[in-house]
Design a protein around this motif. Structure first.
Motif, PDB file in Angstrom:
ATOM      1  N   VAL A 316       0.880  -1.167   0.000  1.00 30.51           N
ATOM      2  CA  VAL A 316       0.000   0.000   0.000  1.00 30.51           C
ATOM      3  C   VAL A 316       0.917   1.215   0.000  1.00 30.51           C
ATOM      4  N   ASN A 317       0.727   2.083  -0.982  1.00 31.39           N
ATOM      5  CA  ASN A 317       1.641   3.191  -1.236  1.00 31.39           C
ATOM      6  C   ASN A 317       1.001   4.532  -0.895  1.00 31.39           C
ATOM      7  N   ALA A 318       1.706   5.307  -0.091  1.00 33.12           N
ATOM      8  CA  ALA A 318       1.202   6.627   0.262  1.00 33.12           C
ATOM      9  C   ALA A 318       1.219   7.575  -0.928  1.00 33.12           C
ATOM     10  N   PHE A 319       2.187   7.379  -1.836  1.00 35.14           N
ATOM     11  CA  PHE A 319       2.331   8.246  -3.006  1.00 35.14           C
ATOM     12  C   PHE A 319       2.214   7.412  -4.282  1.00 35.14           C
ATOM     13  N   GLY A 320       1.144   6.649  -4.371  1.00 32.38           N
ATOM     14  CA  GLY A 320       0.988   5.712  -5.474  1.00 32.38           C
ATOM     15  C   GLY A 320       0.105   6.192  -6.596  1.00 32.38           C
ATOM     16  N   ASP A 321      -0.029   7.516  -6.742  1.00 33.37           N
ATOM     17  CA  ASP A 321      -0.993   8.062  -7.708  1.00 33.37           C
ATOM     18  C   ASP A 321      -0.349   8.642  -8.959  1.00 33.37           C
ATOM     19  N   LEU A 322       0.961   8.470  -9.129  1.00 34.30           N
ATOM     20  CA  LEU A 322       1.628   9.011 -10.321  1.00 34.30           C
ATOM     21  C   LEU A 322       1.401   8.053 -11.500  1.00 34.30           C
ATOM     22  N   LEU A 323       0.250   8.200 -12.121  1.00 32.00           N
ATOM     23  CA  LEU A 323      -0.139   7.362 -13.261  1.00 32.00           C
ATOM     24  C   LEU A 323      -0.664   8.282 -14.363  1.00 32.00           C
ATOM     25  N   PRO A 324       0.235   8.957 -15.055  1.00 30.61           N
ATOM     26  CA  PRO A 324      -0.177   9.940 -16.067  1.00 30.61           C
ATOM     27  C   PRO A 324      -1.023   9.301 -17.170  1.00 30.61           C
ATOM     28  N   ASN A 325      -1.925  10.116 -17.697  1.00 34.05           N
ATOM     29  CA  ASN A 325      -2.740   9.712 -18.852  1.00 34.05           C
ATOM     30  C   ASN A 325      -3.597   8.481 -18.569  1.00 34.05           C
ATOM     31  N   LEU A 326      -3.996   8.331 -17.316  1.00 35.23           N
ATOM     32  CA  LEU A 326      -4.863   7.216 -16.943  1.00 35.23           C
ATOM     33  C   LEU A 326      -6.220   7.763 -16.524  1.00 35.23           C
ATOM     34  N   GLY A 327      -7.258   7.403 -17.266  1.00 32.51           N
ATOM     35  CA  GLY A 327      -8.608   7.858 -16.935  1.00 32.51           C
ATOM     36  C   GLY A 327      -9.215   7.058 -15.800  1.00 32.51           C
ATOM     37  N   ASP A 328     -10.282   7.595 -15.216  1.00 30.24           N
ATOM     38  CA  ASP A 328     -10.906   6.946 -14.078  1.00 30.24           C
ATOM     39  C   ASP A 328     -11.748   5.749 -14.514  1.00 30.24           C
ATOM     40  N   LEU A 329     -12.019   4.858 -13.572  1.00 26.96           N
ATOM     41  CA  LEU A 329     -12.757   3.633 -13.867  1.00 26.96           C
ATOM     42  C   LEU A 329     -14.206   3.908 -14.259  1.00 26.96           C
ATOM     43  N   ALA A 330     -14.746   5.045 -13.825  1.00 26.72           N
ATOM     44  CA  ALA A 330     -16.134   5.388 -14.148  1.00 26.72           C
ATOM     45  C   ALA A 330     -16.279   5.928 -15.563  1.00 26.72           C
ATOM     46  N   GLY A 331     -15.170   6.169 -16.232  1.00 26.86           N
ATOM     47  CA  GLY A 331     -15.224   6.663 -17.597  1.00 26.86           C
ATOM     48  C   GLY A 331     -15.377   8.158 -17.723  1.00 26.86           C
ATOM     49  N   GLY A 332     -15.146   8.885 -16.622  1.00 25.83           N
ATOM     50  CA  GLY A 332     -15.308  10.330 -16.658  1.00 25.83           C
ATOM     51  C   GLY A 332     -14.112  11.080 -17.212  1.00 25.83           C
ATOM     52  N   GLY A 333     -12.994  10.381 -17.414  1.00 23.80           N
ATOM     53  CA  GLY A 333     -11.823  11.021 -17.993  1.00 23.80           C
ATOM     54  C   GLY A 333     -10.923  11.732 -17.004  1.00 23.80           C
ATOM     55  N   ARG A 334     -11.246  11.681 -15.726  1.00 24.17           N
ATOM     56  CA  ARG A 334     -10.400  12.366 -14.737  1.00 24.17           C
ATOM     57  C   ARG A 334      -9.161  11.533 -14.425  1.00 24.17           C
ATOM     58  N   ASP A 335      -7.989  12.198 -14.341  1.00 21.12           N
ATOM     59  CA  ASP A 335      -6.809  11.476 -13.895  1.00 21.12           C
ATOM     60  C   ASP A 335      -6.806  11.421 -12.368  1.00 21.12           C
ATOM     61  N   THR A 336      -5.782  10.811 -11.790  1.00 22.85           N
ATOM     62  CA  THR A 336      -5.775  10.605 -10.341  1.00 22.85           C
ATOM     63  C   THR A 336      -5.746  11.916  -9.569  1.00 22.85           C
ATOM     64  N   TYR A 337      -5.112  12.941 -10.135  1.00 21.47           N
ATOM     65  CA  TYR A 337      -5.011  14.220  -9.437  1.00 21.47           C
ATOM     66  C   TYR A 337      -6.337  14.982  -9.508  1.00 21.47           C
ATOM     67  N   ALA A 338      -6.960  14.974 -10.675  1.00 19.87           N
ATOM     68  CA  ALA A 338      -8.270  15.623 -10.803  1.00 19.87           C
ATOM     69  C   ALA A 338      -9.290  14.949  -9.899  1.00 19.87           C
ATOM     70  N   GLU A 339      -9.196  13.631  -9.768  1.00 22.46           N
ATOM     71  CA  GLU A 339     -10.110  12.888  -8.893  1.00 22.46           C
ATOM     72  C   GLU A 339      -9.945  13.337  -7.450  1.00 22.46           C
ATOM     73  N   GLN A 340      -8.721  13.559  -7.040  1.00 24.53           N
ATOM     74  CA  GLN A 340      -8.481  13.977  -5.659  1.00 24.53           C
ATOM     75  C   GLN A 340      -8.980  15.404  -5.421  1.00 24.53           C
ATOM     76  N   VAL A 341      -8.797  16.273  -6.390  1.00 24.43           N
ATOM     77  CA  VAL A 341      -9.297  17.642  -6.222  1.00 24.43           C
ATOM     78  C   VAL A 341     -10.818  17.624  -6.117  1.00 24.43           C
ATOM     79  N   GLU A 342     -11.483  16.807  -6.919  1.00 28.62           N
ATOM     80  CA  GLU A 342     -12.942  16.686  -6.820  1.00 28.62           C
ATOM     81  C   GLU A 342     -13.350  16.207  -5.430  1.00 28.62           C
ATOM     82  N   ALA A 343     -12.599  15.240  -4.882  1.00 35.13           N
ATOM     83  CA  ALA A 343     -12.906  14.732  -3.547  1.00 35.13           C
ATOM     84  C   ALA A 343     -12.675  15.811  -2.489  1.00 35.13           C
ATOM     85  N   ILE A 344     -11.632  16.614  -2.675  1.00 38.55           N
ATOM     86  CA  ILE A 344     -11.370  17.714  -1.739  1.00 38.55           C
ATOM     87  C   ILE A 344     -12.524  18.710  -1.748  1.00 38.55           C
ATOM     88  N   LEU A 345     -12.987  19.074  -2.943  1.00 39.73           N
ATOM     89  CA  LEU A 345     -14.102  20.019  -3.060  1.00 39.73           C
ATOM     90  C   LEU A 345     -15.367  19.445  -2.447  1.00 39.73           C
TER      91      LEU A 345
END
Length: 355
Positions: A316-345
């Motif tokens: 289990v990696n604390a900094f395991g989100d560096l996966l460029p150009n990888l879309g989300d499983l829901a098909g929304g097109g968000r990368d791992t960083y955009a997903e986290q910002v959405e969760a923060i908001l």
């Protein structure tokens, strides 16, 4: 509603910091303040306005930061993990003590994730499927404990390593041994390289293990992994706010699947098409993330057994989100960083009392 104020502890100019910044700005928020790991580790000023949401990012591969963490020397060297860890945890706790800051990642959880022995124990205590393991302090002890258990194949992992640095896939058959690792000797120093290689001389293997042993070794029984397209594979699953949101299949012709060590992204749809297996992968990743409830994001490495039914957690990696150009499983097109910002908001809105 007042938008959240964000800051990140990281290495200025590092790719990770830039990707997070881009995701923040893309959501219409102010550019996050960057607090340098250098200031954290040298006692420099570490401050930010009260109420700031603080992301803690990896110290990265910066040579100066590495020297501050474990002392001067070749930044690619493998040894020195215990010193690195002690300085890193001290830095985490200094960050956590900044008045008025709310961290997006619990520093004590990050500390556990960077100690493979403690992380494995936490997962096992929660009932997660993990390979059986033991600790070893020398090559002799490694061989002795393997013999006691009847194990012919193991993964030897530095207690505080990351990115497969110093990891050894080790097997023995009587006097014959084989070690597969990315570690190699350069001018008498054991260093990380970007090429996985094999050692079959026992003297060479012993030298590898003895160099790593003083920093602590976590030894896991080899988990036979399934293949995809003739290549061994596992999955990195990123969970954001406790929910698996991104996944990548990592394939390799060696036992070590890390993408930066010659691994390649595999066919995720081929795994998702096996509904029962895919459900077990997601459930296991979610359960592993639940062991670290104070962390906005974790990367869970899930191994699939050769039987295509069993699964086990490798890391289990604390900094395991560096996966460029990888879309989300829901098909929304968000990368791992955009997903986290959405969760923060989303968290910010709920904290403010919005539905």
């Amino acid at each position: 509603m007042t938008p959240p104020r964000l800051a990140v502890v990281g290495v200025p100019g590092d790719r990770r910091v830039g990707l997070f910044r881009d995701a923040v700005v893309a959501c219409g928020l102010a550019e996050p303040q960057v607090i340098s790991w250098r200031d954290v580790l040298t006692g420099g000023e570490v401050s930010t306005p009260a109420g700031t949401l603080l992301r803690i990012e990896s110290p990265g591969e910066d040579a100066e930061i590495d020297a501050l963490l474990r002392g001067p020397g070749d930044p690619t060297r493998v040894a020195g993990g215990a010193a690195w860890y002690a300085a890193f945890v001290a830095g985490l706790r200094r960050v956590a003590a900044v008045p008025g800051v709310r961290s997006l990642g619990d520093v004590e959880e990050i500390a556990v994730m960077f100690d493979k022995r403690r992380c494995h124990a936490r997962l096992a205590a929660a009932g997660l499927p993990v390979p059986p393991a033991f600790r070893a302090g020398s090559y002799g002890e490694l061989r002795e404990r393997m013999a006691e258990r009847g194990w012919a194949r193991v993964f030897v992992k530095p207690a505080h390593g990351s990115s497969a640095a110093g990891v050894i896939a080790f097997q023995s058959n009587g006097e014959r041994v084989k070690a597969v690792t990315s570690a190699a000797w350069f001018d008498g120093v054991l260093c990380n390289s970007l090429r996985v290689r094999s050692y079959e001389d026992e003297g060479d293997v012993k030298a590898l293990v003895e160099t790593l042993a003083p920093d602590g070794l976590h030894v896991e029984r080899w988990f036979p992994k399934a293949s995809l397209g003739g290549r061994t594979f596992d999955l990195r699953v990123v969970a954001v706010a406790g929910i698996p949101t991104h996944a990548v299949v990592r394939t390799s012709r060696t036992p070590i699947t890390n993408l930066h060590l010659g691994g390649a992204r595999g066919d995720l749809d081929a795994v998702r098409s096996q509904a029962g297996l895919w459900r077990r992968v997601l459930d296991t990743a979610e359960a592993a993330a639940a062991c670290f409830p104070g962390s906005l994001s974790v990367g869970v490495d899930v191994m699939v057994g050769a039987d295509r039914r069993s699964v086990a957690v490798a890391e289990v990696n604390a900094f395991g989100d560096l996966l460029p150009n990888l879309g989300d499983l829901a098909g929304g097109g968000r990368d791992t960083y955009a997903e986290q910002v959405e969760a923060i908001l989303d968290r910010h809105e709920r904290r403010r009392g919005h539905p």
